[in-house]
Motif scaffolding. Structure first.
Motif, PDB file in Angstrom:
ATOM      1  N   UNK A  25      12.509   1.674  -2.374  1.00 13.06           N
ATOM      2  CA  UNK A  25      13.829   1.569  -2.356  1.00 13.06           C
ATOM      3  C   UNK A  25      14.458   0.198  -2.856  1.00 13.06           C
ATOM      4  N   UNK A  26      14.015  -1.175  -2.920  1.00 16.26           N
ATOM      5  CA  UNK A  26      14.147  -2.228  -3.862  1.00 16.26           C
ATOM      6  C   UNK A  26      14.124  -1.735  -5.045  1.00 16.26           C
ATOM      7  N   UNK A  38       0.986   3.178  -9.302  1.00 16.88           N
ATOM      8  CA  UNK A  38       0.808   2.444 -10.205  1.00 16.88           C
ATOM      9  C   UNK A  38       1.662   1.964 -11.374  1.00 16.88           C
ATOM     10  N   UNK A  39       2.921   2.567 -11.829  1.00 23.89           N
ATOM     11  CA  UNK A  39       3.668   2.807 -12.396  1.00 23.89           C
ATOM     12  C   UNK A  39       4.765   1.640 -11.887  1.00 23.89           C
ATOM     13  N   UNK A  53       9.060  -9.231   7.302  1.00 20.35           N
ATOM     14  CA  UNK A  53       8.608  -7.489   6.606  1.00 20.35           C
ATOM     15  C   UNK A  53       9.625  -7.347   5.562  1.00 20.35           C
ATOM     16  N   UNK A  54       8.790  -6.266   4.385  1.00 17.79           N
ATOM     17  CA  UNK A  54       8.800  -5.881   3.770  1.00 17.79           C
ATOM     18  C   UNK A  54       8.654  -4.670   3.533  1.00 17.79           C
ATOM     19  N   UNK A  55       9.169  -3.430   3.969  1.00 21.59           N
ATOM     20  CA  UNK A  55       8.228  -2.092   3.829  1.00 21.59           C
ATOM     21  C   UNK A  55       7.624  -1.732   2.783  1.00 21.59           C
ATOM     22  N   UNK A  56       6.916  -0.607   2.819  1.00 26.55           N
ATOM     23  CA  UNK A  56       6.921   0.255   1.315  1.00 26.55           C
ATOM     24  C   UNK A  56       7.166   0.779   1.715  1.00 26.55           C
ATOM     25  N   UNK A  57       8.978   1.101   1.920  1.00 28.29           N
ATOM     26  CA  UNK A  57       9.664   2.231   1.251  1.00 28.29           C
ATOM     27  C   UNK A  57       9.150   4.096   1.300  1.00 28.29           C
ATOM     28  N   UNK A  58       9.277   5.070   0.992  1.00 24.70           N
ATOM     29  CA  UNK A  58       9.077   6.092   0.431  1.00 24.70           C
ATOM     30  C   UNK A  58       8.135   6.737  -0.627  1.00 24.70           C
ATOM     31  N   UNK A  59       7.435   7.186   0.263  1.00 26.59           N
ATOM     32  CA  UNK A  59       5.785   7.118  -0.851  1.00 26.59           C
ATOM     33  C   UNK A  59       6.007   8.099  -1.847  1.00 26.59           C
ATOM     34  N   UNK A  63       0.900  -1.140   0.227  1.00 24.99           N
ATOM     35  CA  UNK A  63       0.099   0.203  -0.120  1.00 24.99           C
ATOM     36  C   UNK A  63       0.907   1.458  -0.148  1.00 24.99           C
ATOM     37  N   UNK A  64       1.486   1.465  -0.917  1.00 23.08           N
ATOM     38  CA  UNK A  64       2.243   2.902  -1.317  1.00 23.08           C
ATOM     39  C   UNK A  64       1.798   4.305  -1.107  1.00 23.08           C
ATOM     40  N   UNK A  65       0.364   4.396  -0.755  1.00 20.52           N
ATOM     41  CA  UNK A  65      -0.264   5.730  -0.572  1.00 20.52           C
ATOM     42  C   UNK A  65      -0.781   5.836   0.833  1.00 20.52           C
ATOM     43  N   UNK A  66      -0.780   5.203   1.395  1.00 24.01           N
ATOM     44  CA  UNK A  66      -1.530   4.440   2.903  1.00 24.01           C
ATOM     45  C   UNK A  66      -0.284   3.297   3.692  1.00 24.01           C
ATOM     46  N   UNK A  67       0.414   3.434   3.944  1.00 20.45           N
ATOM     47  CA  UNK A  67       0.924   2.631   4.548  1.00 20.45           C
ATOM     48  C   UNK A  67       0.945   1.927   6.407  1.00 20.45           C
ATOM     49  N   UNK A  68       0.259   1.539   6.458  1.00 26.34           N
ATOM     50  CA  UNK A  68      -0.015   0.953   8.372  1.00 26.34           C
ATOM     51  C   UNK A  68       0.251  -0.908   8.212  1.00 26.34           C
TER      52      UNK A  68
END
Length: 488
Positions: free
Chosen positions: A318-319, A351-352, A340-346, A298-303
């Motif tokens: 970042x990956x 989508x791309x 766990x693999x986080x979202x990274x910077x938003x 969820x690269x828009x609102x990661x929780x």
């Protein structure tokens, strides 16, 4: 709707019915015990002729019966009202006094009842008696021919008005009984109307009307979930923990063509509990010995990182842009052994990134390293991210919030997955009320805690699958044939 449907509506909407009954009964009680009581007093007149011969008496009786109806209307005359008002010195106008008096003919007789109603029983008696006397005088004057001394028809008082001992209104028993019936009818009507207008998902039957995907589990509503969202913070046999174990077990028996390793957890709209479900499902899988990775996509609102207490600054984005190696970006949740693999910077273009070749390569590398990969994705309807991820995975698990997700929203979410050739692995009902009838969602307690489905079935002819897990040869069935509870 048949009788069974009405009974189901009453069972589901009993609170609304009780509220309607309470409101109507309360209003009736308030009216009954606050309205001014009224008393009624009645005087009875007998109308007859003065004929002595038998034949003449018979004819006179018929004549009296014809005229007595006209006499009942005289009780409403303004002249009689003025006469009684002056005689009793009443503080009413003639119209107000006339509205307090009525006259009725006893059926098939020449008896006339004159009734007066007033909050004061003594006043009611005085008015009724005065009207009886006044009506008698008026009949005598009207029925005495010119030049004659005796009337052709006369009215005689046979029962004088008496002072009433109890009020005729209000009647508490009648009012409250009628209010109870009316409130019950209104409550049932309101419940049926609300049921017809309610398009939200409230039962497994509602799911069947939208999609044939199986119901994998039902997570009961827990008020403490906001403060303790993770199952690791609960007792080992807590109901919510058992619910996720059942979800884990049922997920292993889902029949898909490709090895069941990568699942996208999403929902139709926000606020349906998809992130909490994804995190707890990953934890439960790891507790069973599966090498599990939770990917926060969820690269828009990661929780997810916040729920696990881990860092989301380094992760998927970042990956994908080659700033950090994949192995360096993966963290471990100490309490559950979930990787766990986080979202990274938003990013500005989620989508791309998610449909890029780099994303496909990353998922291919992760497949080779983990038994189960759970991807926390955004909702399907607001953005396209989850559909893109589902097309690259082995299917999507749709979270449906009880009483909030509508059938139309769920149908659009399923269609969104079908448009990208992604399969709906199954459904999870979230925040299911626990106060309903036992067994409605298969939720019950025996030795320890049990969780199953009333219309479920046990997968037949299990065969060994990857990593020693068993897989069912039975084709995926509708929610009516959901998977039964199996030991975790």
């Amino acid at each position: 709707m048949d009788l069974r449907d009405y009974l189901r509506v009453v069972r589901r909407r009993w609170a609304l019915i009780i509220v309607c009954v309470a409101v109507v009964t309360g209003a009736a009680a308030a009216y009954t015990f606050t309205v001014t009581p009224e008393y009624a007093s009645t005087a009875r007149l007998f109308v007859s002729t003065s004929q002595s011969d038998t034949a003449e008496a018979y004819q006179g009786g018929l004549f009296s019966a014809q005229r007595v109806t006209s006499y009942s209307n005289l009780a409403k005359s303004r002249e009689l009202a003025d006469k009684v008002r002056q005689e009793l010195d009443l503080p009413f106008t003639s119209g107000e006094l006339a509205s307090k008096v009525s006259a009725s003919v006893v059926s098939d007789t020449v008896i006339l009842d004159v009734t007066a109603i007033d909050p004061d029983p003594h006043v009611a008696q005085s008015i009724a008696q005065a009207y009886a006397v006044g009506l008698t005088d008026m009949i005598r004057e009207l029925e005495t021919p010119v030049g004659a001394s005796a009337p052709l028809i006369k009215a005689t008082t046979i029962d004088s008005a008496s002072e009433p001992g109890s009020p005729i209104s209000p009647n508490p028993v009648r009012n409250l009984g009628l209010a109870l019936v009316i409130g019950l009818l209104l409550g049932v009507g309101a419940a049926v109307l609300r049921e017809l207008l309610d398009t939200t998902i409230n039962s497994p039957t509602d799911l069947e009307t939208v999609t044939p995907a199986p119901l994998l589990g039902a997570i009961a509503y827990d008020a403490a979930a906001r403060t303790r969202p993770l199952v690791t913070a609960l007792e080992s046999h807590a109901p919510r923990v058992e619910a996720f174990r059942v979800l884990r077990t049922n997920l292993q028996f889902v029949d898909v063509d490709t090895p069941d390793k990568v699942f996208v957890v999403t929902s139709a709209v926000p606020e349906e509990g998809k992130t909490t479900t994804a995190v707890n499902l990953a934890i439960t899988l790891a507790q069973a010995g599966h090498r599990t990775l939770l990917v926060e996509c969820d690269l828009r609102r990661p929780k997810a990182a916040v729920a696990l207490g881990l860092d989301s600054a380094i992760g998927v984005t970042t990956v994908l842009v080659n700033k950090v190696g994949l192995h360096d970006a993966i963290q471990k949740h100490a309490e559950s052994d979930v990787h766990f693999l986080g979202s990274g910077a938003i990013p500005p273009n989620p989508a791309e990134l998610l449909q890029s070749k780099a994303m496909a390569d990353m998922l291919r590398d992760l497949r080779a390293q983990y038994d189960m990969i759970i991807i926390d994705a955004p909702p399907l309807l607001p953005v396209t991210d989850a559909a893109l991820l589902a097309s690259q995975s082995d299917g999507a698990i749709l979270i449906v919030r009880h009483g909030k997700t509508s059938r139309e929203q769920l149908s659009q979410a399923v269609d969104r997955l079908a448009q990208v050739d992604a399969s709906t692995v199954g459904l999870v009902m979230n925040m299911v009320p626990t106060g309903g009838r036992r067994g409605r969602y298969g939720y019950g307690y025996g030795y320890g805690y049990g969780y199953g489905y009333g219309d479920g079935y046990a997968p037949q002819n299990p065969t060994p699958g990857p990593e020693g897990r068993t897989r069912s040869k039975t084709k995926r069935r509708s929610p009516r044939h959901e998977l039964e509870q199996r030991s975790a």
